[in-house]
Design a protein around this motif. Structure first.
Motif, mmCIF file in Angstrom:
data_model
loop_
_atom_site.group_PDB
_atom_site.id
_atom_site.type_symbol
_atom_site.label_atom_id
_atom_site.label_comp_id
_atom_site.label_asym_id
_atom_site.label_seq_id
_atom_site.Cartn_x
_atom_site.Cartn_y
_atom_site.Cartn_z
ATOM 1 N N THR A 48 -0.050 1.524 -3.471
ATOM 2 C CA THR A 48 -0.027 2.724 -2.637
ATOM 3 C C THR A 48 -1.458 3.168 -2.370
ATOM 4 O OG1 THR A 48 0.134 4.182 -4.572
ATOM 5 C CG2 THR A 48 2.190 3.511 -3.553
ATOM 6 N N PHE A 49 -1.746 3.478 -1.125
ATOM 7 C CA PHE A 49 -3.062 4.013 -0.785
ATOM 8 C C PHE A 49 -3.066 5.511 -1.066
ATOM 9 C CE2 PHE A 49 -2.926 0.281 2.171
ATOM 10 C CZ PHE A 49 -3.917 -0.436 1.526
ATOM 11 N N SER A 50 -4.247 6.069 -1.323
ATOM 12 C CA SER A 50 -4.331 7.466 -1.746
ATOM 13 C C SER A 50 -3.719 8.429 -0.742
ATOM 14 C CB SER A 50 -5.784 7.846 -2.039
ATOM 15 O OG SER A 50 -6.585 7.707 -0.880
ATOM 16 N N SER A 51 -3.949 8.220 0.541
ATOM 17 C CA SER A 51 -3.405 9.166 1.531
ATOM 18 C C SER A 51 -1.889 9.134 1.563
ATOM 19 C CB SER A 51 -3.981 8.881 2.916
ATOM 20 O OG SER A 51 -3.620 7.580 3.338
ATOM 21 N N THR A 52 -1.307 7.954 1.456
ATOM 22 C CA THR A 52 0.153 7.881 1.460
ATOM 23 C C THR A 52 0.726 8.352 0.124
ATOM 24 O OG1 THR A 52 0.088 5.539 0.843
ATOM 25 C CG2 THR A 52 0.268 6.054 3.188
ATOM 26 N N LEU A 53 -0.009 8.146 -0.943
ATOM 27 C CA LEU A 53 0.464 8.613 -2.245
ATOM 28 C C LEU A 53 0.519 10.133 -2.278
ATOM 29 C CD1 LEU A 53 1.433 7.939 -5.054
ATOM 30 C CD2 LEU A 53 -0.952 7.827 -5.793
ATOM 31 N N VAL A 54 -0.469 10.784 -1.708
ATOM 32 C CA VAL A 54 -0.466 12.251 -1.647
ATOM 33 C C VAL A 54 0.759 12.727 -0.879
ATOM 34 C CG1 VAL A 54 -1.665 14.256 -0.668
ATOM 35 C CG2 VAL A 54 -2.952 12.542 -1.937
ATOM 36 N N ALA A 55 1.047 12.062 0.234
ATOM 37 C CA ALA A 55 2.202 12.444 1.051
ATOM 38 C C ALA A 55 3.519 12.014 0.401
ATOM 39 C CB ALA A 55 2.082 11.831 2.440
ATOM 40 N N GLY A 56 3.489 10.923 -0.359
ATOM 41 C CA GLY A 56 4.698 10.403 -0.983
ATOM 42 C C GLY A 56 5.582 9.617 -0.034
ATOM 43 N N GLU A 57 5.111 9.460 1.208
ATOM 44 C CA GLU A 57 5.911 8.758 2.205
ATOM 45 C C GLU A 57 5.024 8.230 3.319
ATOM 46 O OE1 GLU A 57 6.562 9.919 5.559
ATOM 47 O OE2 GLU A 57 5.328 11.694 5.375
ATOM 48 N N THR A 59 5.808 7.406 7.537
ATOM 49 C CA THR A 59 6.758 7.509 8.651
ATOM 50 C C THR A 59 8.140 8.007 8.211
ATOM 51 O OG1 THR A 59 7.452 5.180 8.568
ATOM 52 C CG2 THR A 59 5.560 5.704 9.975
ATOM 53 N N GLY A 60 8.134 8.982 7.321
ATOM 54 C CA GLY A 60 9.386 9.575 6.881
ATOM 55 C C GLY A 60 10.126 8.814 5.806
ATOM 56 N N GLN A 61 9.603 7.684 5.374
ATOM 57 C CA GLN A 61 10.229 6.879 4.326
ATOM 58 C C GLN A 61 9.514 7.114 2.998
ATOM 59 O OE1 GLN A 61 12.829 4.535 4.540
ATOM 60 N NE2 GLN A 61 13.179 5.380 6.566
ATOM 61 N N PRO A 62 10.254 7.415 1.923
ATOM 62 C CA PRO A 62 9.587 7.568 0.625
ATOM 63 C C PRO A 62 8.929 6.258 0.207
ATOM 64 C CG PRO A 62 11.977 7.585 0.353
ATOM 65 C CD PRO A 62 11.699 7.549 1.828
ATOM 66 N N LEU A 63 7.796 6.382 -0.432
ATOM 67 C CA LEU A 63 7.086 5.189 -0.894
ATOM 68 C C LEU A 63 7.884 4.442 -1.948
ATOM 69 C CD1 LEU A 63 3.392 6.381 -1.394
ATOM 70 C CD2 LEU A 63 4.326 5.062 0.511
ATOM 71 N N ASP A 64 7.786 3.123 -1.902
ATOM 72 C CA ASP A 64 8.253 2.283 -2.996
ATOM 73 C C ASP A 64 7.070 2.091 -3.930
ATOM 74 O OD1 ASP A 64 10.767 1.974 -1.882
ATOM 75 O OD2 ASP A 64 10.369 -0.019 -1.065
ATOM 76 N N VAL A 65 7.288 2.300 -5.209
ATOM 77 C CA VAL A 65 6.251 2.094 -6.211
ATOM 78 C C VAL A 65 6.696 0.924 -7.082
ATOM 79 C CG1 VAL A 65 4.974 3.092 -8.142
ATOM 80 C CG2 VAL A 65 5.588 4.530 -6.173
ATOM 81 N N PHE A 66 5.963 -0.163 -6.988
ATOM 82 C CA PHE A 66 6.292 -1.370 -7.742
ATOM 83 C C PHE A 66 5.704 -1.250 -9.143
ATOM 84 C CE2 PHE A 66 6.166 -2.326 -3.252
ATOM 85 C CZ PHE A 66 7.410 -2.889 -3.068
ATOM 86 N N ILE A 67 6.516 -1.598 -10.144
ATOM 87 C CA ILE A 67 6.148 -1.386 -11.544
ATOM 88 C C ILE A 67 6.369 -2.678 -12.321
ATOM 89 C CG2 ILE A 67 6.617 -0.033 -13.623
ATOM 90 C CD1 ILE A 67 7.876 2.093 -11.723
ATOM 91 N N ALA A 68 5.346 -3.077 -13.094
ATOM 92 C CA ALA A 68 5.451 -4.243 -13.976
ATOM 93 C C ALA A 68 5.049 -3.818 -15.379
ATOM 94 C CB ALA A 68 4.542 -5.375 -13.482
ATOM 95 N N GLY A 69 5.808 -4.263 -16.370
ATOM 96 C CA GLY A 69 5.457 -3.932 -17.742
ATOM 97 C C GLY A 69 6.332 -4.664 -18.731
ATOM 98 N N ASP A 70 5.799 -4.834 -19.930
ATOM 99 C CA ASP A 70 6.523 -5.538 -20.989
ATOM 100 C C ASP A 70 7.405 -4.612 -21.820
ATOM 101 O OD1 ASP A 70 5.456 -7.971 -20.229
ATOM 102 O OD2 ASP A 70 3.808 -7.879 -21.678
ATOM 103 N N SER A 71 7.103 -3.320 -21.821
ATOM 104 C CA SER A 71 7.892 -2.361 -22.594
ATOM 105 C C SER A 71 8.892 -1.681 -21.675
ATOM 106 C CB SER A 71 6.969 -1.306 -23.224
ATOM 107 O OG SER A 71 7.719 -0.179 -23.643
ATOM 108 N N SER A 72 10.178 -1.874 -21.948
ATOM 109 C CA SER A 72 11.195 -1.245 -21.095
ATOM 110 C C SER A 72 11.117 0.275 -21.183
ATOM 111 C CB SER A 72 12.594 -1.749 -21.460
ATOM 112 O OG SER A 72 12.901 -1.470 -22.804
ATOM 113 N N TRP A 122 -5.690 2.319 6.373
ATOM 114 C CA TRP A 122 -5.515 2.707 4.978
ATOM 115 C C TRP A 122 -4.416 3.757 4.846
ATOM 116 C CZ3 TRP A 122 -7.980 -0.676 1.959
ATOM 117 C CH2 TRP A 122 -9.080 -1.339 2.505
ATOM 118 N N ASN A 123 -3.479 3.726 5.788
ATOM 119 C CA ASN A 123 -2.403 4.710 5.798
ATOM 120 C C ASN A 123 -1.028 4.046 5.840
ATOM 121 O OD1 ASN A 123 -2.475 3.639 8.341
ATOM 122 N ND2 ASN A 123 -2.582 5.579 9.432
ATOM 123 N N THR A 124 -0.965 2.775 5.484
ATOM 124 C CA THR A 124 0.299 2.063 5.517
ATOM 125 C C THR A 124 0.994 2.145 4.166
ATOM 126 O OG1 THR A 124 -0.746 -0.018 4.891
ATOM 127 C CG2 THR A 124 -0.564 0.433 7.238
#
Length: 130
Positions: A48-57, A59-72, A122-124
């Motif tokens: 996520t780029f900072s400008s879209t992260l601040v907005a959280g979306e 073009t009206g679509q909420p951001l997808d935040v991809f998460i990777a980790g070994d601890s559930s 930087w706004n995608t």
């Protein structure tokens, strides 16, 4: 740091050229951080780029935040935070998948800097549709 969650948001990109990562092949910044701490390291928010992260979306679509980790438990905690912020968490698996997230963002960042793609400023955002 044992029992704590560290969220790695970095993109280990060669910023002089935007054409390579600066971590060793077969590794990721998240894995290198994990080797240095007993904390549970989770890769998130690097797509996520900072400008879209601040907005959280975008073009009206909420951001997808991809998460990777070994601890559930750590992934669940970060997913809860993402959900509470109005975005959609997507677990991509274990921490070694941070390599793909970092590599993918290398490509996306290159598109942002490409003068042939003037609408990319930087706004995608990345979105998985089903």
């Amino acid at each position: 740091m044992a029992g704590k969650v560290v969220v790695d948001i970095t993109n280990p990109v060669n910023f002089e050229t935007l054409d390579s990562l600066v971590v060793a092949p077969g590794s990721s910044a998240a894995e290198e951080i994990s080797a240095l701490t007993p904390a549970d390291v989770v890769k998130a928010f690097n797509t996520t780029f900072s400008s879209t992260l601040v907005a959280g979306e975008v073009t009206g679509q909420p951001l997808d935040v991809f998460i990777a980790g070994d601890s559930s438990e750590a992934v669940s905690a970060v997913s809860g935070f993402v959900t509470a912020a109005g975005m959609r968490p997507i677990s991509v698996g274990r921490l070694h998948h941070a390599r793909e997230l970092e590599g993918f963002m290398l490509l996306v960042m290159g598109m942002q800097a490409n003068p042939d793609l003037s609408e990319f400023n930087w706004n995608t955002g990345l979105k998985i549709l089903a």
